[in-house]
Motif scaffolding. Structure first.
Motif, mmCIF file in Angstrom:
data_model
loop_
_atom_site.group_PDB
_atom_site.id
_atom_site.type_symbol
_atom_site.label_atom_id
_atom_site.label_comp_id
_atom_site.label_asym_id
_atom_site.label_seq_id
_atom_site.Cartn_x
_atom_site.Cartn_y
_atom_site.Cartn_z
ATOM 1 N N ARG A 348 0.831 -1.205 0.000
ATOM 2 C CA ARG A 348 0.000 0.000 0.000
ATOM 3 C C ARG A 348 0.867 1.257 0.000
ATOM 4 N N ALA A 349 1.925 1.229 0.828
ATOM 5 C CA ALA A 349 2.778 2.417 0.942
ATOM 6 C C ALA A 349 3.457 2.727 -0.380
ATOM 7 N N VAL A 350 3.985 1.692 -1.029
ATOM 8 C CA VAL A 350 4.662 1.900 -2.318
ATOM 9 C C VAL A 350 3.653 2.353 -3.371
ATOM 10 N N ALA A 351 2.486 1.746 -3.358
ATOM 11 C CA ALA A 351 1.456 2.120 -4.337
ATOM 12 C C ALA A 351 1.073 3.589 -4.190
ATOM 13 N N GLN A 352 0.825 4.011 -2.978
ATOM 14 C CA GLN A 352 0.379 5.380 -2.745
ATOM 15 C C GLN A 352 1.483 6.393 -3.001
ATOM 16 N N GLN A 353 2.727 6.002 -2.763
ATOM 17 C CA GLN A 353 3.828 6.949 -2.913
ATOM 18 C C GLN A 353 4.375 6.985 -4.333
ATOM 19 N N HIS A 354 4.401 5.841 -5.020
ATOM 20 C CA HIS A 354 5.106 5.763 -6.293
ATOM 21 C C HIS A 354 4.223 5.437 -7.497
ATOM 22 N N TYR A 355 3.002 4.963 -7.297
ATOM 23 C CA TYR A 355 2.231 4.461 -8.424
ATOM 24 C C TYR A 355 0.900 5.186 -8.659
ATOM 25 N N LEU A 356 0.103 5.360 -7.631
ATOM 26 C CA LEU A 356 -1.237 5.899 -7.822
ATOM 27 C C LEU A 356 -1.170 7.358 -8.244
ATOM 28 N N GLN A 357 -1.954 7.700 -9.264
ATOM 29 C CA GLN A 357 -1.912 9.036 -9.838
ATOM 30 C C GLN A 357 -3.277 9.730 -9.729
ATOM 31 N N VAL A 358 -3.227 11.045 -9.739
ATOM 32 C CA VAL A 358 -4.430 11.868 -9.880
ATOM 33 C C VAL A 358 -4.480 12.312 -11.339
ATOM 34 N N THR A 359 -5.508 11.903 -12.064
ATOM 35 C CA THR A 359 -5.566 12.121 -13.506
ATOM 36 C C THR A 359 -6.478 13.294 -13.866
ATOM 37 N N ASP A 360 -6.397 13.711 -15.132
ATOM 38 C CA ASP A 360 -7.292 14.760 -15.631
ATOM 39 C C ASP A 360 -8.752 14.326 -15.527
ATOM 40 N N GLU A 361 -8.991 13.032 -15.742
ATOM 41 C CA GLU A 361 -10.362 12.529 -15.675
ATOM 42 C C GLU A 361 -10.957 12.703 -14.277
ATOM 43 N N HIS A 362 -10.108 12.562 -13.248
ATOM 44 C CA HIS A 362 -10.601 12.772 -11.888
ATOM 45 C C HIS A 362 -11.111 14.201 -11.725
ATOM 46 N N PHE A 363 -10.348 15.167 -12.247
ATOM 47 C CA PHE A 363 -10.773 16.562 -12.153
ATOM 48 C C PHE A 363 -12.053 16.800 -12.955
ATOM 49 N N GLU A 364 -12.124 16.183 -14.139
ATOM 50 C CA GLU A 364 -13.309 16.371 -14.975
ATOM 51 C C GLU A 364 -14.555 15.810 -14.305
ATOM 52 N N GLN A 365 -14.437 14.634 -13.709
ATOM 53 C CA GLN A 365 -15.575 14.036 -13.021
ATOM 54 C C GLN A 365 -15.998 14.880 -11.821
ATOM 55 N N ALA A 366 -15.005 15.397 -11.090
ATOM 56 C CA ALA A 366 -15.326 16.235 -9.936
ATOM 57 C C ALA A 366 -16.005 17.525 -10.373
ATOM 58 N N ALA A 367 -15.550 18.110 -11.476
ATOM 59 C CA ALA A 367 -16.140 19.350 -11.969
ATOM 60 C C ALA A 367 -17.577 19.131 -12.421
ATOM 61 N N MET A 368 -17.880 17.959 -13.010
ATOM 62 C CA MET A 368 -19.245 17.647 -13.431
ATOM 63 C C MET A 368 -20.187 17.602 -12.235
ATOM 64 N N VAL A 369 -19.693 17.085 -11.121
ATOM 65 C CA VAL A 369 -20.526 17.002 -9.922
ATOM 66 C C VAL A 369 -20.785 18.389 -9.349
ATOM 67 N N THR A 370 -19.737 19.208 -9.288
ATOM 68 C CA THR A 370 -19.883 20.517 -8.646
ATOM 69 C C THR A 370 -20.651 21.504 -9.503
ATOM 70 N N THR A 371 -20.715 21.253 -10.838
ATOM 71 C CA THR A 371 -21.430 22.180 -11.718
ATOM 72 C C THR A 371 -22.777 21.626 -12.168
ATOM 73 N N ALA A 372 -23.244 20.552 -11.549
ATOM 74 C CA ALA A 372 -24.526 19.954 -11.927
ATOM 75 C C ALA A 372 -25.678 20.895 -11.563
ATOM 76 N N PRO A 373 -26.840 20.800 -12.290
ATOM 77 C CA PRO A 373 -28.002 21.653 -11.978
ATOM 78 C C PRO A 373 -28.455 21.446 -10.545
ATOM 79 N N PRO A 374 -29.002 22.450 -9.903
ATOM 80 C CA PRO A 374 -29.426 22.307 -8.506
ATOM 81 C C PRO A 374 -30.587 21.329 -8.371
ATOM 82 N N ASN A 375 -30.610 20.638 -7.252
ATOM 83 C CA ASN A 375 -31.670 19.686 -6.937
ATOM 84 C C ASN A 375 -32.966 20.452 -6.689
ATOM 85 N N PRO A 376 -34.055 20.093 -7.394
ATOM 86 C CA PRO A 376 -35.311 20.844 -7.214
ATOM 87 C C PRO A 376 -35.846 20.768 -5.788
#
Length: 427
Positions: A348-376
């Motif tokens: 786990r330590a090696v994976a989190q430090q050397h392998y796992l990445q934050v990708t552009d897709e993560h940002f795009e998915q997060a932006a879709m959630v935060t800019t979604a239409p308001p709940n009626p």
């Protein structure tokens, strides 16, 4: 602890009890009582060091030992109080030669260690007396690496290897303390060299591969997360369980860890067609999956660079490792991390430090959630909250006391609950 023995004609000798309980004698020859007493004090200090009562030799005692003549130094060495002079005067070059001769590591690890060896010899000189290298020298060597424009992660690795080398010198009693013990290496992680190889990029590279085995080499790293080339070349057809959809991966890199000699990896759907293609082309009785690129002289990295150029792409940093990194990042989004680490073959330590990445897709998915239409519903709640003068009329229509499970209780109904339950919007 030690005593001065006076013999005829002004001869003196020192007697002391060694750590094994035996009585030892050091002949001084002709000496004054004052000289003999001073020597006795030093002998007592060396006895404390030899028995472990004093952990290390301090600088004053070390300088005294260095200043001794060869003859008297040899007598101290004979009774086990100091190392023979040929060891205490060991040079950096000779020590490093002996260190590498004692290594029992993979060829790739030895090559990585050799980079540190070259930088040490270049900076200090092969003929530098090992014990003369002090912590200030070690700090200057680290600064030399930084001045050479090496990346922070590379400097950290070089410092770590140097610390390990000189730790061995302490163990061999060539030096009394490790000059690199407190040198800060820094982080060995260079996030700037991490790169996510998208599936679109992978498809272009696969289309540009020269044959089925090269397609499988690439797919095993990109979709299987294998280490290249050791785990690719170790894969045998007998390790492939078509019925259960998994394969046994032998890992030379981790085989020295308990349980790290092999692991089971799924035959992922993205990997399956490339594995089956090579299987159908294999000659009967073929043992290894990859047969065409087993010669150590074949440089897979150079060939992959040509394939990437043919695909019309720019090469990414750390070609093969970033394929593993990309796959582990993908898998970590779908499966528990302990499962992913078991498949990829790291912690786990090696994976989190050397392998796992934050990708552009993560940002795009997060932006879709935060800019979604308001709940009626939320919007209605907000409007109701903004109009407190309306709902009290609705609440006032309820009796002051309402039956609840056979008892009378006062009830306070929040505006939000009313809106949600009744489903109306006050006007």
């Amino acid at each position: 602890m030690a005593s001065v023995i006076c013999d005829p004609n002004g001869l003196k000798r020192i007697q002391f009890i060694a750590s094994d309980g035996s009585k030892k004698t050091i002949r001084l020859g002709k000496a004054t009582t004052k000289q003999a007493d001073a020597f006795k004090v030093r002998v007592e200090q060396l006895v404390l060091i030899a028995t472990g009562a004093t952990p290390v030799m301090d600088d004053e005692v070390a300088r005294w030992v260095v200043g001794l003549g060869d003859k008297i130094h040899g007598r101290l060495a004979k009774v086990g109080l100091v190392q023979p002079r040929e060891r205490t005067s060991a040079t950096l070059g000779k020590f490093l030669d002996d260190y590498f001769a004692s290594l029992s590591v993979k060829s790739g690890t030895e090559t990585a260690y050799d980079h540190t060896r070259r930088y040490l010899n270049k900076f200090f000189g092969e003929n530098r007396i090992l014990r003369s290298i002090d912590p200030a020298d070690a700090d200057q060597w680290r600064q030399h690496l930084r001045d050479a424009k090496l990346s922070a992660s590379t400097v950290a690795r070089r410092v770590g290897v140097a610390r390990q080398m000189f730790k061995r010198a302490v163990k061999w009693k060539l030096i009394h303390e490790n000059p690199f013990a407190d040198v800060k290496g820094g982080s060995q992680v260079n996030k700037a060299r991490m790169f996510f190889v998208t599936r679109d990029m992978a498809e272009k590279v696969l289309d540009a591969c020269i044959d089925a085995q090269w397609r499988l080499l690439f797919a095993l790293s990109r979709f299987g997360g294998l280490r290249c080339p050791s785990e690719h070349l170790g894969l045998r057809w007998g390790d492939v369980d078509w019925e259960k959809g998994r394969m046994l991966i032998r890992s030379p890199k981790t085989e020295h860890h308990e349980g790290g000699e092999s692991r089971m990896v799924p035959i992922f759907p993205e990997l399956l067609p490339y594995l089956r293609e090579v299987f159908e082309l294999a000659e009967p009785g073929t043992e290894h999956v990859i047969t065409r690129y087993r010669d150590p002289a074949v440089n897979l990295r150079t060939q992959l660079l040509r394939i990437i150029a043919k695909a019309g792409l720019q090469p990414w940093p750390k070609l093969w490792q970033n394929l593993r990194s990309t796959r582990e990042t993908e898998l970590a989004e779908r499966y528990p991390l302990h499962v992913v680490c078991a498949w990829i073959g790291n912690s786990r330590a090696v994976a989190q430090q050397h392998y796992l990445q934050v990708t552009d897709e993560h940002f795009e998915q997060a932006a879709m959630v935060t800019t979604a239409p308001p709940n009626p519903i939320k919007k209605a709640t907000q409007k109701a909250t903004q109009q407190p003068d309306v709902l009290p009329r609705q609440v006032s229509q309820l009796p002051e006391e309402t039956a609840f499970c056979g008892q009378k209780r006062d009830i306070a109904i929040p505006n939000e609950d009313l809106v949600g339950a009744v489903g109306f919007e006050p006007t």
